[in-house]
Design a protein around this motif. Structure first.
Motif, short mmCIF file in Angstrom:
data_model
loop_
_atom_site.label_atom_id
_atom_site.label_comp_id
_atom_site.label_asym_id
_atom_site.label_seq_id
_atom_site.Cartn_x
_atom_site.Cartn_y
_atom_site.Cartn_z
N ARG A 177 74.66 127.71 70.31
CA ARG A 177 75.43 128.20 69.17
C ARG A 177 76.40 129.30 69.62
N CYS B 57 79.95 131.21 64.11
CA CYS B 57 78.93 131.02 63.06
C CYS B 57 79.03 132.07 61.97
N ASN B 58 78.93 131.59 60.69
CA ASN B 58 78.96 132.56 59.58
C ASN B 58 77.63 132.55 58.80
N ASP B 59 76.57 132.08 59.44
CA ASP B 59 75.23 132.08 58.85
C ASP B 59 75.15 131.32 57.52
N CYS B 60 75.80 130.19 57.45
CA CYS B 60 75.80 129.43 56.19
C CYS B 60 74.46 128.73 55.93
N MET B 61 73.64 128.57 56.97
CA MET B 61 72.28 128.00 56.87
C MET B 61 72.23 126.48 56.75
N ILE B 62 73.36 125.83 56.85
CA ILE B 62 73.32 124.36 56.73
C ILE B 62 72.47 123.76 57.85
N CYS B 63 72.62 124.29 59.05
CA CYS B 63 71.82 123.75 60.17
C CYS B 63 70.33 124.00 59.93
N MET C 97 71.15 133.53 60.92
CA MET C 97 70.67 132.52 61.86
C MET C 97 70.60 133.23 63.22
N CYS D 180 77.20 121.29 61.29
CA CYS D 180 77.82 122.62 61.24
C CYS D 180 79.29 122.53 60.83
N PRO D 181 79.66 123.11 59.70
CA PRO D 181 81.05 123.00 59.22
C PRO D 181 82.03 123.81 60.06
N ARG D 182 81.52 124.68 60.92
CA ARG D 182 82.40 125.53 61.71
C ARG D 182 82.38 125.17 63.19
N ALA E 71 80.18 125.38 65.28
CA ALA E 71 79.64 126.51 66.04
C ALA E 71 78.55 126.08 66.99
N ILE E 72 78.06 124.84 66.87
CA ILE E 72 77.00 124.38 67.77
C ILE E 72 77.53 123.28 68.68
S1 SF4 Z 1 75.65 125.44 60.32
FE1 SF4 Z 1 76.98 126.38 61.82
S2 SF4 Z 1 77.83 128.06 60.79
FE2 SF4 Z 1 76.15 127.43 59.53
S3 SF4 Z 1 74.46 128.68 60.26
FE3 SF4 Z 1 74.37 126.85 61.43
S4 SF4 Z 1 75.55 127.32 63.26
FE4 SF4 Z 1 76.05 128.84 61.77
#
Ligand code: SF4
Ligand code: SF4
Lengths: 394, 115
Positions: free
Chosen positions: B51, B56-62, B78, B96-98, B100-101
């Motif tokens: 990651r 990452c903006n800690d959206c928690m989708i993952c 996260m 991950c919408p950004r 980031a992973i």
């Molecule tokens: S989905 Fe992406 S942006 Fe959202 S918490 Fe997980 S790593 Fe971060």
């Protein structure tokens, strides 16, 4: 104690009613149907508090029984033939989960050709699924074994499922005299059910049937299963003795008839043992030194005791009611042969396969078998090990 | 009616590697709950998720998508990925919408770590 005229199935259904387990999960199949039917009637009449789970197949019957037993309920089922075969995969699971289920098996041939009559292809095929196997000769033994099965299965040093066999139709459907115990005597004999790690105990959550593969302990669990079989050897005898003091009918792993000085011994299992015994008496009256050993416990197999009991025999004829295709002989034959191989002196061994698909066995067939054994005893060359009785050749 | 055996002790598995047939619960039952964590499955992984904290903006989708509960969250953040249990399926990277992973070859990732 009462003496009743009852079918083999009726006697077993009565035994189960007297034990009154918590749950029954069963599917009717010929020739076991009468057990499922009678028990359903007991439930419908309110004669027992047992929960009856009507299922759509034997695979489900055994699955439901496993679930129920793992949940913590005293559970039983009953089956025959194709139903037994359909349970196959679950039979191993019941044993490996160490669930103390009990199951009368009313033995019947396996298809094909389609045949509903007696032989031991079903239960003998399942001899290595990890269940304890007790074979009864008549309805009385079917009744007695069905009761003792609970005590054996539930013993803490055993905790293995037990199947008790009687011969389809010949015993299951025939009416004969059976000495029955009183309900409270039976309940007292089997005792209160003790659960072990039940799924329904919310105070102590457990996992049943977890994955255990490479790097795990599968092998150790299998060894533990076989050691439980070793323990069962002793427990079956203890329970058989206790049952003797209650009923006057003591049980062990096998029974012998006139073998002390017998040169020729016939080994039988199931209902044919009666015919063999009668023929032994006839031949004795003719001055022939013939005896019989009737096997009750097939799993665990009491090989040491049987070897001891047969140590004086010169020639042994083993009677199998099922074949083992491509093997040296039927399942009982290979088992007895293996047992005798460990002895000091080795008798000559012959196998007589009879009664497949319900084919009758007549006194003369048994006499014929003994004549073959006499030839061997006299030192004559007998070309074959495996013989078929009352089969049409040509 | 049935009774349950009362004796219940803490399941001490500290020396389980040495257990023979007699030491195990009958029927391979696990007589204790909440121990799936002790079963480390991270070794099955061939791809490792990495990651990028900056993206990452800690959206928690993952966190919701991971089938192995391997996204570690503390105080709504996260924090990292639990590599003892992550099997490297790549779902987190997919969702991950950004972006980031990123999934990286496990051996490469190990070598990178060594350096
Ligand atoms: S989905 Fe992406 S942006 Fe959202 S918490 Fe997980 S790593 Fe971060
Ligand atoms: S790769 Fe799969 S298992 Fe690993 S953290 Fe991502 S979603 Fe979870």
């Amino acid at each position: 104690m009462a003496r009743k005229a009852i079918t083999g199935n009726g006697a077993i259904a009565l035994a189960l009613k007297q034990v009154e387990p918590d749950v029954m999960a069963a599917y009717p199949i010929t020739p076991q149907t009468e057990i499922a039917q009678n028990y359903a009637q007991f439930v419908a009449d309110g004669a027992v508090k047992t929960e009856y789970i009507p299922v759509e197949s034997e695979h489900s019957a055994m699955s439901a029984a496993i679930g129920s037993c793992a949940a913590g309920a005293r559970t039983f089922t009953a089956t025959s033939s194709q139903g037994f075969a359909l349970m196959w995969e679950m039979l191993f699971i019941a044993a490996s989960l160490r669930l103390p289920l009990t199951m009368p098996v009313i033995t019947r041939a396996l298809s094909g050709p389609i045949n509903i009559h007696c032989d031991h292809s079903d239960s003998m095929g399942g001899r290595d699924c990890g269940w304890i196997q007790l074979y009864g000769e008549g309805a009385q033994e079917g009744y007695d074994n069905a009761i003792q099965a609970f005590r054996i299965a539930e013993h803490m040093e055993v905790r293995l499922p037990v199947m008790t066999m009687i011969d389809g139709f010949i015993i299951s459907g025939a009416i004969g005299p059976v000495e029955t115990l009183e309900d409270d005597e039976v309940k007292k004999f089997v005792g209160e059910y003790t659960t072990l790690n039940p799924l329904l105990n919310v105070a102590n959550p457990v996992t049943v049937g977890a994955f255990d593969s490479l790097g795990g302990w599968y092998f150790e669990h299998k060894v533990a299963q076989n050691r439980a079989m070793d323990n069962a050897m002793k427990v079956i005898e203890e329970v058989g003795k206790d049952f003797g003091s209650l009923s006057g009918r003591e049980y062990s792993h096998f029974k012998t008839h006139m073998i002390e000085d017998a040169e020729i011994v016939l080994v039988a299992i199931g209902s044919a043992a009666g015919n063999v015994k009668t023929m032994v008496d006839t031949l004795r009256a003719e001055g022939k030194k013939v005896g019989m050993l009737k096997v009750r416990t097939f799993r665990p197999f009491p090989y040491e005791q049987i070897r001891q009991a047969l140590s004086n025999a010169c020639v042994i004829g083993v009677m199998d009611r099922s074949d083992s295709y491509g093997a040296q002989g039927g399942p009982l034959f290979t088992e007895i042969s293996a047992a005798m191989f460990g002895g000091e002196t080795r008798p000559k061994m012959f196998n007589f396969i009879y009664g497949l698909g319900g084919r009758d066995i007549f006194p003369d067939d048994i006499r014929g078998a003994v004549e073959t054994l006499e030839q061997a005893a006299a030192g004559e060359q007998v070309s074959q090990t495996r013989h078929y009785l009352n089969v049409r050749e040509g | 009616m049935s009774k349950t055996r009362p004796e219940k002790k803490k399941w001490d598995v500290s020396d389980i590697q040495k257990w023979g047939p007699g030491r195990h619960e009958k029927g391979a039952t696990i007589p204790e709950s909440g121990n799936a964590q002790d079963y480390k499955t991270g070794g099955w992984r061939s791809e490792r998720p990495r990651r990028d904290r900056e993206k990452c903006n800690d959206c928690m989708i993952c966190f919701f998508a991971c089938p192995d509960s391997s996204i570690r969250v503390e105080n709504d953040k996260m924090v990292d990925i639990d590599l003892d249990h992550c099997k490297g399926c790549g779902i987190c990277a997919q969702v991950c919408p950004r972006d980031a992973i990123e999934m990286m070859n496990e051996i490469k990732a190990c070598k990178l770590e060594e350096k």
